[in-house]
Design a protein around this motif. Structure first.
Motif, PDB file in Angstrom:
ATOM      1  N   TYR A  36       0.843  -1.202   0.000  1.00  0.00           N
ATOM      2  CA  TYR A  36       0.000   0.000   0.000  1.00  0.00           C
ATOM      3  C   TYR A  36       0.879   1.253   0.000  1.00  0.00           C
ATOM      4  O   TYR A  36       0.692   2.158  -0.801  1.00  0.00           O
ATOM      5  N   TYR A  37       1.841   1.283   0.898  1.00  0.00           N
ATOM      6  CA  TYR A  37       2.703   2.467   0.999  1.00  0.00           C
ATOM      7  C   TYR A  37       3.671   2.576  -0.177  1.00  0.00           C
ATOM      8  O   TYR A  37       4.039   3.692  -0.559  1.00  0.00           O
ATOM      9  N   GLN A  38       4.050   1.453  -0.757  1.00  0.00           N
ATOM     10  CA  GLN A  38       4.880   1.518  -1.960  1.00  0.00           C
ATOM     11  C   GLN A  38       4.129   2.224  -3.086  1.00  0.00           C
ATOM     12  O   GLN A  38       4.743   2.866  -3.934  1.00  0.00           O
ATOM     13  N   GLY A  39       2.811   2.131  -3.096  1.00  0.00           N
ATOM     14  CA  GLY A  39       2.006   2.843  -4.073  1.00  0.00           C
ATOM     15  C   GLY A  39       2.118   4.354  -3.952  1.00  0.00           C
ATOM     16  O   GLY A  39       1.749   5.091  -4.871  1.00  0.00           O
ATOM     17  N   PHE A  40       2.667   4.823  -2.830  1.00  0.00           N
ATOM     18  CA  PHE A  40       2.921   6.256  -2.621  1.00  0.00           C
ATOM     19  C   PHE A  40       4.424   6.545  -2.670  1.00  0.00           C
ATOM     20  O   PHE A  40       4.875   7.576  -2.188  1.00  0.00           O
ATOM     21  N   ASP A  41       5.187   5.631  -3.224  1.00  0.00           N
ATOM     22  CA  ASP A  41       6.647   5.752  -3.342  1.00  0.00           C
ATOM     23  C   ASP A  41       7.372   5.688  -2.009  1.00  0.00           C
ATOM     24  O   ASP A  41       8.509   6.157  -1.899  1.00  0.00           O
ATOM     25  N   ALA A  42       6.751   5.122  -0.990  1.00  0.00           N
ATOM     26  CA  ALA A  42       7.440   4.870   0.282  1.00  0.00           C
ATOM     27  C   ALA A  42       8.030   3.465   0.201  1.00  0.00           C
ATOM     28  O   ALA A  42       7.374   2.537  -0.269  1.00  0.00           O
ATOM     29  N   GLN A  43       9.249   3.323   0.640  1.00  0.00           N
ATOM     30  CA  GLN A  43       9.941   2.044   0.544  1.00  0.00           C
ATOM     31  C   GLN A  43      10.303   1.518   1.931  1.00  0.00           C
ATOM     32  O   GLN A  43      10.646   2.301   2.825  1.00  0.00           O
ATOM     33  N   PRO A  44      10.246   0.187   2.113  1.00  0.00           N
ATOM     34  CA  PRO A  44      10.714  -0.364   3.385  1.00  0.00           C
ATOM     35  C   PRO A  44      12.235  -0.211   3.457  1.00  0.00           C
ATOM     36  O   PRO A  44      12.942  -0.573   2.519  1.00  0.00           O
ATOM     37  N   ILE A  45      12.693   0.356   4.542  1.00  0.00           N
ATOM     38  CA  ILE A  45      14.118   0.642   4.726  1.00  0.00           C
ATOM     39  C   ILE A  45      14.740  -0.293   5.750  1.00  0.00           C
ATOM     40  O   ILE A  45      15.895  -0.669   5.646  1.00  0.00           O
ATOM     41  N   ASP A  46      13.961  -0.658   6.764  1.00  0.00           N
ATOM     42  CA  ASP A  46      14.508  -1.416   7.884  1.00  0.00           C
ATOM     43  C   ASP A  46      13.373  -2.153   8.584  1.00  0.00           C
ATOM     44  O   ASP A  46      12.201  -1.917   8.304  1.00  0.00           O
TER      45      ASP A  46
END
Length: 193
Positions: free
Chosen positions: A160-170
């Motif tokens: 869901y958040y990747q759809g807003f260009d947020a990426q898992p970092i840690d």
């Protein structure tokens, strides 16, 4: 405020690792979460101007609460809210809530950022664009400030958040025995025009 409490309580009642960690017993979660949220909204998010709601047909259908870049709650406000949180949550849940706050603080990047804490739509308003509208608003606001946007989310919400260009970092563990969450980050952007 009561409508925000209602939406958040319904949205995070089940299938949320952090709420389930803070209040492991469902009956206790149902009983204590509204009081906890009232204190947090009144003493953390409203004073920081870090709360928005989405309305559908005149009712509050969603809400987002975040920690703005550089915001620190005044000591006097913490002194007032601390006992109220203890009363609302109970001692064990308050300890676990402090662990959640510590995980948020530990995961926060050094660069200026807004930190999403709650993104919620009431169950009947999920998957119809309420969350997207609120996220679009928060992203536009964050971009206008030239800040990164961060948060913690469960595995099932990463896409869901990747759809807003947020990426898992840690990965971030809550306390020593709590759930492991994904720290997500949307890099700072400068808004056009």
């Amino acid at each position: 405020m009561e409508e925000m409490v209602r939406v958040l309580t319904l949205a995070f009642e089940t299938d949320d690792p952090i709420e389930e960690y803070v209040f492991p017993d469902l009956a206790q979660r149902r009983r204590r979460t509204p009081g906890m949220l009232r204190v947090l909204i009144r003493h953390r998010y409203l004073p920081a101007a870090a709360a928005i709601v989405a309305e559908v047909d005149g009712r509050v259908a969603g809400t987002v609460l975040w920690i703005p870049a550089g915001y620190r709650n005044p000591v006097w406000r913490e002194a007032i809210s601390g006992p109220r949180l203890l009363w609302a949550m109970g001692p064990a849940a308050t300890r676990r809530g402090i662990e959640v706050d510590a995980a948020i603080a530990k995961s926060a990047p050094v660069e200026p950022h807004n930190y999403m804490v709650y993104v919620a739509a009431e169950p009947q308003s999920q998957r119809v664009g309420v969350g997207r509208a609120m996220m679009d608003w928060l992203i536009a606001e964050t971009d206008a400030q030239g800040r990164a946007l961060c948060g913690l989310c469960k595995d099932g919400n990463v896409g869901y958040y990747q759809g807003f260009d947020a990426q898992p970092i840690d990965r971030v563990r809550i306390g020593s025995k709590g759930p492991e969450m994904n720290f997500i980050k949307r890099s700072a952007r400068v808004a056009a025009g």
